[in-house]
Enzyme design. Structure first.
Site, PDB file in Angstrom:
ATOM      1  N   CYS A   1     -13.829  29.182 -39.603  1.00 21.97           N
ATOM      2  CA  CYS A   1     -13.639  28.153 -40.632  1.00 21.97           C
ATOM      3  C   CYS A   1     -13.314  26.809 -39.988  1.00 21.97           C
ATOM      4  CB  CYS A   1     -12.564  28.617 -41.622  1.00 21.97           C
ATOM      5  SG  CYS A   1     -12.599  27.739 -43.204  1.00 21.97           S
TER       6      CYS A   1
ATOM      7  N   HIS B   1     -14.372  34.522 -42.876  1.00 20.13           N
ATOM      8  CA  HIS B   1     -13.089  34.957 -42.322  1.00 20.13           C
ATOM      9  C   HIS B   1     -13.053  36.475 -42.085  1.00 20.13           C
ATOM     10  CE1 HIS B   1     -10.568  31.262 -42.877  1.00 20.13           C
ATOM     11  NE2 HIS B   1     -11.488  30.991 -43.786  1.00 20.13           N
TER      12      HIS B   1
ATOM     13  N   GLU C   1     -11.042  38.052 -40.167  1.00 17.97           N
ATOM     14  CA  GLU C   1      -9.647  38.481 -40.040  1.00 17.97           C
ATOM     15  C   GLU C   1      -8.992  38.751 -41.390  1.00 17.97           C
ATOM     16  OE1 GLU C   1      -9.142  34.181 -41.028  1.00 17.97           O
ATOM     17  OE2 GLU C   1     -10.629  35.428 -39.997  1.00 17.97           O
TER      18      GLU C   1
END
Length: 246
Positions: free
Chosen positions: A80, A208, A210
């Site tokens: 990001c 994302h 994660e």
């Protein structure tokens, strides 16, 4: 992000730019750098420009980053805002003599901040973190306002494709790359969602991983997958750890 890395075996340090600017920390002691998401410097100058400026226009810090990038035993991941940064400093794509990048992340075509569960396809690429994951199609969280990959000219994009450096693409319900909203949340050409360096050690992506590296973090998973205890995104982080140990 730290938790995703710790789970696969990494020892993680939380390093701020001030730590680097003050000389408290030197990048020479690390094997990997992860630039996480979040609005660095409030993005008041645009996507990651303040963050990039603190690197490019400080001689000592710039030299640290250059040495780290040049080492053959290092890797990096930008997610990001971190993806925007890696384009701005030329870790994916390139910089001109006046530090102008040939890849820039611009405002989403929708002109809105888009936070949604998207589907991506992992393309064949040299990216070490995506080893053995190509042709996979599954969900991932995306949350950004400036995620549209734009290129200085068409030859920049063509060169990335030729070298298999476009490694992630947003897809439609059939698993095909798309520019159609909302499957593609930002309007990037051919669904471009992530780019790696030609050598594969450096990976920049807008979604994302994660935020969904554990299966309970998925809002939707195919019924046939529900017996799996692991999210496929954990493999991405494990690939990095195994590469460092090899």
């Amino acid at each position: 992000m730290a938790a995703a890395l710790v789970r696969v075996g990494f020892k993680v340090w939380d390093v701020t730019m001030q730590d680097l600017l003050s000389g408290k920390v030197d990048l020479a002691q690390f094997r990997g750098i992860v630039f996480p998401g979040g609005f660095s410097y409030a993005d008041v100058l645009g996507s990651a420009k303040g963050w990039a400026g603190s690197i490019l226009f400080n001689k000592t810090v710039k030299e640290q980053f250059d040495r780290f990038y040049a080492r053959s035993d290092t890797f990096s991941l930008g997610v990001c805002n971190g993806c925007q940064l890696m384009a701005m400093i030329g870790w994916v794509g390139e910089l001109s003599a006046d530090n102008t990048p040939n890849i820039v992340l611009k405002h989403n075509v929708s002109e809105r901040f888009e936070c949604r569960w998207s589907t991506i396809r992992i393309e064949k690429s040299p990216a070490i973190m995506l080893k053995d994951m190509h042709q996979s199609v599954f969900g991932v969280w995306s949350a950004h306002g400036e995620g549209q990959f734009t290129f200085k000219n068409s030859s920049v994009y063509d060169d990335l494709v030729k070298n298999h450096c476009v490694c992630l693409r947003f897809t439609d319900d059939e698993g095909n790359p798309t520019e159609t909203y909302p499957m593609n949340p930002n309007g990037s050409i051919a669904g471009t969602a992530g780019i790696c360096s030609k050598g594969g050690r450096h990976l920049a992506m807008m979604p994302h991983p994660e935020r969904c590296d554990q299966s309970y973090l998925w809002p939707y998973m195919p019924p046939s997958w529900q017996h799996f205890q692991k999210s496929p995104w954990e493999k991405m982080f494990r690939n990095a750890y195994e590469w460092c140990c090899s």
